[in-house]
Design a protein around this motif. Structure first.
Motif, short mmCIF file in Angstrom:
data_model
loop_
_atom_site.label_atom_id
_atom_site.label_comp_id
_atom_site.label_asym_id
_atom_site.label_seq_id
_atom_site.Cartn_x
_atom_site.Cartn_y
_atom_site.Cartn_z
N GLU A 154 0.84 -1.20 0.00
CA GLU A 154 0.00 0.00 0.00
C GLU A 154 0.87 1.25 0.00
N LYS A 155 0.41 2.30 -0.66
CA LYS A 155 1.17 3.55 -0.73
C LYS A 155 1.38 4.17 0.66
N TYR A 156 0.33 4.15 1.49
CA TYR A 156 0.45 4.87 2.76
C TYR A 156 1.39 4.19 3.75
N TYR A 157 1.80 2.95 3.48
CA TYR A 157 2.75 2.29 4.36
C TYR A 157 4.11 3.00 4.37
N SER A 158 4.33 3.86 3.37
CA SER A 158 5.57 4.65 3.34
C SER A 158 5.68 5.57 4.54
N GLU A 159 4.52 5.93 5.14
CA GLU A 159 4.54 6.76 6.34
C GLU A 159 5.20 6.02 7.50
#
Length: 373
Positions: A154-159
């Motif tokens: 998922e993209k937001y896992y970069s946070e």
């Protein structure tokens, strides 16, 4: 040479034919020339002929036994394989992955979900306990995975993992879906939900639909624990004959789900989820699958989800607790079949051109080539 590189995927939790692990990552790496082995539980329905070597491990009814005995079994088998890359998919395997790491190999941590958010979403846990769980897990995870490569579904896992690399869970473009023409047959008053069923995925909302709209049926294709199936029937009440569940207490294979998409001219795919921290941020994999099949989407109007639906003009986002809004969205698609078909076509086009697995397979293979050079 790439073809001489041995890759072992490890999971003690997932089904051996899991869509991301087997159908996407293992097969893509195999096609790229890597020597791929999968260590996973034996399929309840039995082994099938595949190009991927599958070494089965025992299944455990107890989660604790699986985490201890299962992990140790995975370690013993994996160590004998002497792989160039060990790619694991479950947080409970991080310690044995740490034991497998040496100077000559690469270990990849495949992060499928925001595990901490999932772990602490239980309402009965006090805030202080949730905070302790979060801090403890992140500390342990940080220690054991410090020298691992990380891929993020998922993209937001970069946070959470800024050093991670996106390998998003986009669908494989299905040739049968490309050839399937929804324009030459009437749209049925039937809604489709695919994938695992639980409360966080709308198990207490979706069965209200037959009470909200008197003409539609709701079909669920995916693993559904019997306790949820019973609860869903109770919620539907007098209209439970318009609730259909395929997959009670069993895994439903990717091929069977894909066939379900083709079996009817569905009105829409649904994803009316309650708001949770995880899903408020997530681009739902289910969206891509509905779009791949050419179905319009009816989903919760979380900011991120509504933004996605508006961007691709592929459905309708509504308040999951607003019965009038849900009714009106369903009725709009029934009364406007041309608009419903256009939403489906818009979604299909987006998957074919942008949101498809091949774009992610290329990223994964590039990463592997870099890591094994």
């Amino acid at each position: 040479m790439r073809s001489s590189k041995k890759v072992v995927h490890l999971t003690s939790v997932h089904h051996p034919y899991d869509p991301r692990i087997y159908h996407k990552e293992c097969l893509s790496l195999h096609e790229a020339g890597y020597d791929v082995t999968l260590i996973a539980q034996e399929a309840p329905e039995g082994q099938k002929e595949t190009p991927i070597k599958h070494i089965p491990i025992n299944s455990y009814s107890s989660k604790l036994k699986r985490m201890i005995q299962g992990s140790w079994e995975v370690y013993r088998i994996a160590k004998k394989e002497k792989a160039d890359v060990y790619h694991f998919h479950d947080p409970e395997l991080m310690m044995i992955a740490w034991l497998l790491k040496n100077k000559r190999n690469t270990v990849v941590y495949d992060i499928h979900e925001d595990f901490v958010t999932s772990l602490i979403k239980k309402d009965y846990l006090k805030k202080s306990i949730k905070r302790l769980i979060k801090i403890s897990f992140r500390t342990i995870e940080g220690f054991f995975t410090k020298n691992f490569k990380k891929v993020l579904a998922e993209k937001y896992y970069s946070e959470i993992y800024p050093e991670g690399h996106w390998v998003l869970n986009y669908p494989t473009v299905n040739e049968q879906f490309l050839q399937h023409d929804r324009s030459n047959q009437p749209i049925e008053k039937k809604l489709l939900y695919t994938g695992n069923v639980d409360v966080q995925r709308g198990a207490h909302i979706h069965p209200e639909i037959p009470n909200i709209h008197q003409e539609v049926e709701v079909h669920f294709i995916g693993k559904c624990p019997s306790r949820y199936a019973n609860e869903m029937k109770e919620i539907a009440g007098d209209h439970q004959d318009r609730i259909h569940i395929t997959g009670i207490d069993r895994f439903v294979e990717k091929e069977d789900i894909e066939q379900a998409y083709l079996s009817r001219n569905w009105l829409a795919g649904i994803a009316l989820f309650p708001p949770t921290e995880h899903y408020l941020k997530k681009e739902l994999t289910k969206f891509f699958e509905y779009m791949n099949a050419g179905l319009p989407i009816i989903c919760s109007n979380f900011d991120r989800w509504k933004e996605f639906i508006d961007q691709y003009q592929c459905g309708i986002a509504v308040d999951p607790y607003d019965e009038t809004a849900i009714h009106d969205a369903i009725e709009y698609l029934i009364q406007n079949p041309n608009e419903a078909r256009q939403m489906g076509l818009n979604g299909k086009k987006a998957v074919q051109e942008q949101l498809n697995w091949q774009t992610q397979a290329n990223r994964l293979i590039e990463l592997y080539d870099e890591w094994t050079t």
